[in-house]
Structure formats: C-alpha cells, structure tokens
Design a protein around this motif. Sequence first.
Motif, PDB file in Angstrom:
ATOM      1  N   ARG A 144       0.767  -1.238   0.038  1.00 23.36           N
ATOM      2  CA  ARG A 144       0.122   0.174  -0.176  1.00 23.36           C
ATOM      3  C   ARG A 144       0.791   1.033   0.054  1.00 23.36           C
ATOM      4  O   ARG A 144       0.406   2.305  -0.237  1.00 23.36           O
ATOM      5  CB  ARG A 144      -0.938   0.222   1.130  1.00 23.36           C
ATOM      6  CG  ARG A 144      -2.156  -1.179   1.202  1.00 23.36           C
ATOM      7  CD  ARG A 144      -2.755  -0.892   2.419  1.00 23.36           C
ATOM      8  NE  ARG A 144      -1.972  -1.286   3.694  1.00 23.36           N
ATOM      9  CZ  ARG A 144      -2.336  -0.901   4.736  1.00 23.36           C
ATOM     10  NH1 ARG A 144      -3.394  -0.400   5.179  1.00 23.36           N
ATOM     11  NH2 ARG A 144      -1.367  -1.070   5.779  1.00 23.36           N
ATOM     12  N   THR A 147       1.548   4.410  -4.208  1.00 25.18           N
ATOM     13  CA  THR A 147       0.468   5.155  -4.759  1.00 25.18           C
ATOM     14  C   THR A 147       0.797   5.983  -5.911  1.00 25.18           C
ATOM     15  O   THR A 147       2.022   6.034  -6.508  1.00 25.18           O
ATOM     16  CB  THR A 147       0.105   6.032  -3.555  1.00 25.18           C
ATOM     17  OG1 THR A 147       0.922   6.726  -3.203  1.00 25.18           O
ATOM     18  CG2 THR A 147      -0.450   5.215  -2.334  1.00 25.18           C
ATOM     19  N   TYR A 183      -4.365  -5.548   2.920  1.00 25.65           N
ATOM     20  CA  TYR A 183      -4.484  -5.138   1.410  1.00 25.65           C
ATOM     21  C   TYR A 183      -5.177  -6.202   0.734  1.00 25.65           C
ATOM     22  O   TYR A 183      -5.314  -7.639   1.435  1.00 25.65           O
ATOM     23  CB  TYR A 183      -3.290  -5.002   0.724  1.00 25.65           C
ATOM     24  CG  TYR A 183      -2.196  -5.918   0.949  1.00 25.65           C
ATOM     25  CD1 TYR A 183      -2.155  -6.880   0.029  1.00 25.65           C
ATOM     26  CD2 TYR A 183      -1.046  -5.956   2.099  1.00 25.65           C
ATOM     27  CE1 TYR A 183      -1.035  -8.121   0.268  1.00 25.65           C
ATOM     28  CE2 TYR A 183      -0.036  -6.758   2.003  1.00 25.65           C
ATOM     29  CZ  TYR A 183      -0.114  -7.813   1.333  1.00 25.65           C
ATOM     30  OH  TYR A 183       0.914  -8.945   1.303  1.00 25.65           O
ATOM     31  N   ARG A 187      -5.712  -4.602  -4.554  1.00 24.43           N
ATOM     32  CA  ARG A 187      -4.938  -3.478  -4.228  1.00 24.43           C
ATOM     33  C   ARG A 187      -3.488  -3.659  -4.519  1.00 24.43           C
ATOM     34  O   ARG A 187      -2.874  -2.779  -4.894  1.00 24.43           O
ATOM     35  CB  ARG A 187      -5.089  -3.121  -2.822  1.00 24.43           C
ATOM     36  CG  ARG A 187      -4.131  -2.063  -2.231  1.00 24.43           C
ATOM     37  CD  ARG A 187      -4.523  -0.630  -2.985  1.00 24.43           C
ATOM     38  NE  ARG A 187      -3.584   0.501  -2.499  1.00 24.43           N
ATOM     39  CZ  ARG A 187      -2.359   0.567  -3.136  1.00 24.43           C
ATOM     40  NH1 ARG A 187      -2.041  -0.167  -4.084  1.00 24.43           N
ATOM     41  NH2 ARG A 187      -1.711   1.691  -2.688  1.00 24.43           N
ATOM     42  N   GLU A 190      -2.777  -3.226  -8.083  1.00 23.99           N
ATOM     43  CA  GLU A 190      -2.882  -1.755  -8.151  1.00 23.99           C
ATOM     44  C   GLU A 190      -1.378  -1.234  -8.402  1.00 23.99           C
ATOM     45  O   GLU A 190      -0.908  -0.466  -9.145  1.00 23.99           O
ATOM     46  CB  GLU A 190      -3.899  -0.961  -7.525  1.00 23.99           C
ATOM     47  CG  GLU A 190      -3.699   0.437  -7.780  1.00 23.99           C
ATOM     48  CD  GLU A 190      -4.754   0.930  -6.735  1.00 23.99           C
ATOM     49  OE1 GLU A 190      -4.464   2.328  -6.265  1.00 23.99           O
ATOM     50  OE2 GLU A 190      -5.822   0.466  -6.132  1.00 23.99           O
TER      51      GLU A 190
END
Length: 343
Positions: A144, A147, A183, A187, A190
């Motif tokens: 995570r 980003t 997560y 995710r 991503e």
Amino acid sequence: ADLIGGSGDRRGFLDLLEQLARTREKAVALDDPFRRRVFEALPAGGLEGRTRAMLKVEDGCTNFCAYCIIPYARGAVRSLPVEQAAAQARDLAEAGYRELVLTGIELSAYGRDLPERPGLAALIAQVCRAVPGMRVRLGSLEPRTVTEDFCAQLAGLPNLCPHFHLSLQSGCDATLARMKRRYTTERYLESVELLRRHFDRPALTTDLIVGFPGETEGEFAQTLSFLQTCAFAQMHIFPYSRRQGTPAAGMPGQIPNGEKARRAHQGAELARAMEKSWLSSWMGQRVAVLFEEEKDGFWRGYTPQYIEVRGKGENLHNRVCPVTLTAVGEGVAFGVVTEEEAP
C-alpha cells in the motif's frame, strides 16, 4: 547462555560482553520492546572491499500479522531523521561505495514517529539527491506504500534503482485476511501496475508463504494464478513456520510439513519459470552492471533491476560497466563487457 540481550541497545550489548569477560558473571539484559521510542543509529556500511552498503533508517513494526513475532520483539516504529540519513549516505559515497540499500524492519512505516512525519518518499528523494553518483536501492515495501503520488515523487530520480520488493505472502484474499494482511489482491495488483506505468521496465520481486493454516488446495491455486498475473522477476518462497506466541500458531487447519514442502516446491518451479522469462526478455539489451567480485573465471555484478550478470574483463571490481546481455543461465545472465569504465 552466559549473556542474553535484546535488540533495543546493541551498543550496550558490547559493554555487557566486555563486563562478562572481566567478571564471568552471567547476565540477562532485556528491555520492554513496547516502551522503545528512540531509534538507535548504528554505523552504516558494509564489509571492507564491498561495493554495496546498507543504511538502516527504521526499526520496529506495528502491523501484527498473524504469523509474525517481530512486533513483539522489535516494538514501535522508530526512524532515523532525514538529514542524518542523507549525511550518512554522503559519508558512504565518499568511502567509495557505489550502491546504497535503504533498509528497515518495516521500511514503509518510515517517518511516522518523527515530528514532521516526512514519509518514505521524502526520505528516498533526499538521499538520492545527496548522493547523485550512487545507486540507491530499496528494501522490502508494504504494497500500500505504492500510490500515484509515491511513484510520481520517485520516478524522476535517475539514481533510484527500478527494483521494488513488494511483500505479497499470498495471492488469495481469504488467506490474506486470515494472515491479517491489510490489502487485497486487487490493491496489490494496483501497486504492480502503478510501478510498471511510472518506471521503465522495473523488476518486481516478492515473498510468498505457502501452507498457512487453513489454506485449501483451491486457495493455493488462486495464489499460483495471481503470481502469474503479476509476472514477478524473482520470488522468495517459504513454507509457513509456526511461531509460538502468534495468533496463527493456534489456528485450526495446520498444514502437514510434507504438504507445505510440496506447495513450496510447486511455487519454486513457477518462480524459476518466471525468472527465466524475465531474464530472457533482456537478451540483446545493453545494461549498466556494477561489478562486485571475480569468481570461477567471471566477474559478477548487478544491474539497477538487480539482474545478476556475469562477464569477463580486467579488474572490474566496483566499476559500473556497459554490458550486452547474450545468454541466460540458472538465475543469472551472461554478457559481453562492451566498454570498461575508467578507474
């Protein structure tokens, strides 16, 4: 044991060793990890003659994954201030190191305890700018962390190695939930796609735990399928290891060792196939290799993507040389050194 010490005061442990040598009196020196609030800054570096140095910038973890004992031993997150990290990086560059690895127990948590909460991206950017002639490589990241903003801040740093180790542990959402990972596979994917969009052919590597309590054949199959979707350059695969004191140790559905070994073997076979595909995709390419040592008639070194390359030349130690890749071996690439860097 004559002396038992924890991980909270490594300098103090040396004093205790000297005291033990004098008095021959046994001692136990353990603190409470959950009361630690100060980062113990230790001298950064590597062994004499090495090309790569380690700089620890963070200690502690508060994720409390179901299988992991680390938070109980390491305590809360503590970080080395950005300015001190940059200063240590400059010292290492002046000492002759050509590559720096930023490490931590939970590197992604960097800065949470500092007054201005600078965050990992700010640290990486400042260190990279402090040592523009030095490669900077990252340790393991929590998925995570990646980003759009994280990638945008780092993509323009020319000396940041495009090699990202994102801990996965399982490619099945049900297993991830039992592991108390924070997560989902969606995710995670991503993050994979963000890195590939912002960086030029980044190497993505990961860790995998097989045979976690309750992992069914169907869940394991989901994991294998997800691994192929991510197309990793390299994976570290571990059979689940029971750790007393963790929630997972008391979970129902413990997997027999033989079955864990079978799944680990199956995962390793897939990892080798993906690694071979990754290496093959680089054949004919000209890459920059930081050479480390000579062994069995070849000089061995690594590209920014952490591809191990072997080539021949004269005194290539600690030099970055252009190499044209020509062949794939077992986990390595072979190439021709096309031009030697000046000493």
